[in-house]
Design an enzyme around this catalytic site. Structure first.
Site, PDB file in Angstrom:
ATOM      1  N   PRO A  18       1.054  -1.356   0.060  1.00  0.00           N
ATOM      2  CA  PRO A  18       0.040   0.039  -0.002  1.00  0.00           C
ATOM      3  C   PRO A  18       0.843   1.204  -0.074  1.00  0.00           C
ATOM      4  O   PRO A  18       1.641   1.415   0.955  1.00  0.00           O
ATOM      5  CB  PRO A  18      -0.720  -0.102   1.321  1.00  0.00           C
ATOM      6  CG  PRO A  18      -0.088  -0.954   2.259  1.00  0.00           C
ATOM      7  CD  PRO A  18       0.887  -1.786   1.255  1.00  0.00           C
ATOM      8  N   CYS A 102       4.383   3.051   8.479  1.00  0.00           N
ATOM      9  CA  CYS A 102       4.414   4.328   8.051  1.00  0.00           C
ATOM     10  C   CYS A 102       5.313   5.366   8.711  1.00  0.00           C
ATOM     11  O   CYS A 102       4.890   5.517   9.892  1.00  0.00           O
ATOM     12  CB  CYS A 102       3.169   5.161   7.503  1.00  0.00           C
ATOM     13  SG  CYS A 102       3.372   6.571   6.540  1.00  0.00           S
ATOM     14  N   LYS A 141       0.970  -4.643   9.066  1.00  0.00           N
ATOM     15  CA  LYS A 141       2.222  -4.160   8.256  1.00  0.00           C
ATOM     16  C   LYS A 141       2.998  -3.356   9.342  1.00  0.00           C
ATOM     17  O   LYS A 141       2.347  -2.380   9.739  1.00  0.00           O
ATOM     18  CB  LYS A 141       1.913  -3.507   6.856  1.00  0.00           C
ATOM     19  CG  LYS A 141       3.325  -3.361   6.270  1.00  0.00           C
ATOM     20  CD  LYS A 141       3.263  -2.883   4.780  1.00  0.00           C
ATOM     21  CE  LYS A 141       4.371  -2.565   4.083  1.00  0.00           C
ATOM     22  NZ  LYS A 141       5.139  -1.462   4.250  1.00  0.00           N
ATOM     23  N   HIS A 171       8.533  -4.987   7.229  1.00  0.00           N
ATOM     24  CA  HIS A 171       9.667  -3.867   6.555  1.00  0.00           C
ATOM     25  C   HIS A 171      10.807  -4.106   7.252  1.00  0.00           C
ATOM     26  O   HIS A 171      10.897  -3.667   8.415  1.00  0.00           O
ATOM     27  CB  HIS A 171       9.184  -2.583   6.301  1.00  0.00           C
ATOM     28  CG  HIS A 171       9.990  -1.872   5.452  1.00  0.00           C
ATOM     29  ND1 HIS A 171       9.992  -1.506   4.034  1.00  0.00           N
ATOM     30  CD2 HIS A 171      11.065  -1.041   5.756  1.00  0.00           C
ATOM     31  CE1 HIS A 171      10.858  -0.818   3.498  1.00  0.00           C
ATOM     32  NE2 HIS A 171      11.425  -0.367   4.575  1.00  0.00           N
ATOM     33  N   GLY A 205      11.206  -4.853   1.461  1.00  0.00           N
ATOM     34  CA  GLY A 205      12.182  -3.983   1.709  1.00  0.00           C
ATOM     35  C   GLY A 205      13.407  -4.165   0.561  1.00  0.00           C
ATOM     36  O   GLY A 205      13.792  -5.412   0.708  1.00  0.00           O
ATOM     37  N   ASP A 206      13.353  -3.271  -0.352  1.00  0.00           N
ATOM     38  CA  ASP A 206      14.790  -3.405  -1.465  1.00  0.00           C
ATOM     39  C   ASP A 206      14.529  -4.560  -2.392  1.00  0.00           C
ATOM     40  O   ASP A 206      15.506  -4.745  -3.017  1.00  0.00           O
ATOM     41  CB  ASP A 206      15.958  -3.535  -0.717  1.00  0.00           C
ATOM     42  CG  ASP A 206      16.327  -2.249   0.325  1.00  0.00           C
ATOM     43  OD1 ASP A 206      15.642  -1.192   0.007  1.00  0.00           O
ATOM     44  OD2 ASP A 206      17.300  -2.238   0.999  1.00  0.00           O
TER      45      ASP A 206
END
Length: 329
Positions: A18, A102, A141, A171, A205-206
């Protein structure tokens, strides 16, 4: 086979993250077409939803072809988040996701998103309120922790599972890191290895290449991977990763014509969903990403972002296809 309750996601699902101002229905449409297995709405402010703000309400829009899809919520008030779970359930998604990851200031500094990593008891209470307010599966998340001194994801994962969440995406950075430095998946792997954990664990992540997806799948044992920034302007990342995982071979990258065709499709949906003026305006942020790497693309980009006319934009995109196909032959 990864499953969230009765939702079957395939052997190794690829999830679309998202992303605010990115993962709206037009963008999700092109990602779904290219292999995304589970997608989420842009994150929705619980306060905005309670106030019946038009922008928050519009983010509840979901379409049958998108399924399975989750509505993602963020907020700082436990009771409000419970009420918003009820409102979101009425929009008939397949699941509800809570954003505890976030890092941006105007979210975290209002006590929402990653800020909850500083108050685990409140995070647990909030999650419990959401779980009790919906019959749908609830997922979360989050990040490794607030900073290097509070990487508490191992404890957080167990406690969230114990109160009823049915999948967790992690993450591989702290909030303080924002999106800087390399994502560290070591703790994500440790959460997955924990014998107490029985829910699916997705890493984020990445992941921006097929070989990295395979490497991290094998090294950390996650149940699937969530992809965010690498999909912006490049929805083909999903099909390329899937092809590589199944065959060990690279898929041919999209041609210039394919890039133009998908860009047009994205534009068409943007206009259908938002109306002519806003649909054309909000599409402007995507042109650079769709044509990243093309030498001397800037004059075309300037014309695309300056034009308010749909037919003119289509004509410019056709010019892009003709010019760069000729250049590359």
């Amino acid at each position: 086979m990864a499953k969230i309750r009765e939702i079957e996601l395939g052997e190794f699902p690829l999830l679309l993250a998202p992303m605010e101002d990115v993962s709206d229905p037009p963008f999700r449409a092109v990602c779904k077409e290219n292999g995304a297995d589970l997608m989420y709405t842009e994150f929705i402010s619980s306060e905005g939803l309670i106030r019946d703000a038009a922008k928050s309400r519009q983010k509840l829009d979901i379409f049958e072809y998108e399924r399975p899809i989750g509505i993602q919520l963020f907020g700082s008030d436990v009771e409000t988040m419970g009420k918003c779970a009820e409102i979101s359930t009425a929009a008939q998604p397949d699941l509800i996701d809570i954003n505890y990851g976030c890092p941006v200031k105007n979210v975290a500094c209002r006590g929402a998103g990653a800020a909850l990593l500083q108050d685990i008891p409140k995070m647990i209470k909030m999650t419990e309120a959401v779980v009790k307010s919906t019959h749908l599966p609830v997922t979360v998340k989050t990040r490794l922790g607030w900073d290097d001194n509070t990487k508490n994801i191992l404890e957080v994962a167990e406690r969230l599972q114990d109160i009823g969440i049915e999948a967790l995406t992690i993450h591989g950075r702290t909030r303080v890191q924002m999106y800087k430095g390399e994502a560290d998946w070591t703790l994500i792997g440790k959460v997955k290895e924990n014998p107490r954990i029985r829910i699916p664990i997705f890493g984020n992540g990445d992941i921006d290449t097929p070989e990295k997806a395979l490497e991290y799948k094998n090294r950390y044992g996650v149940d699937g991977i969530m992809i965010g920034r690498a999909s912006i302007g490049y929805p083909w990342i999903f099909r390329e990763i899937k092809h590589y995982l199944h065959t060990g071979e690279y898929l041919t990258p999209p041609t210039i014509q394919e890039r133009v065709d998908v860009c047009k499709k994205h534009l068409d949906f943007s206009i259908r969903w938002k109306g002519d003026k806003l649909g054309i305006f909000e599409m402007r942020r995507h042109y650079t990403n769709y044509f990243k790497g093309l030498d001397h693309f800037k004059p075309y980009r300037m014309r695309l972002v300056e034009s308010p006319d749909y037919a003119d934009i289509l004509s410019i995109l056709d010019e892009v296809a003709n010019h760069f196909n000729t250049v590359m032959i």
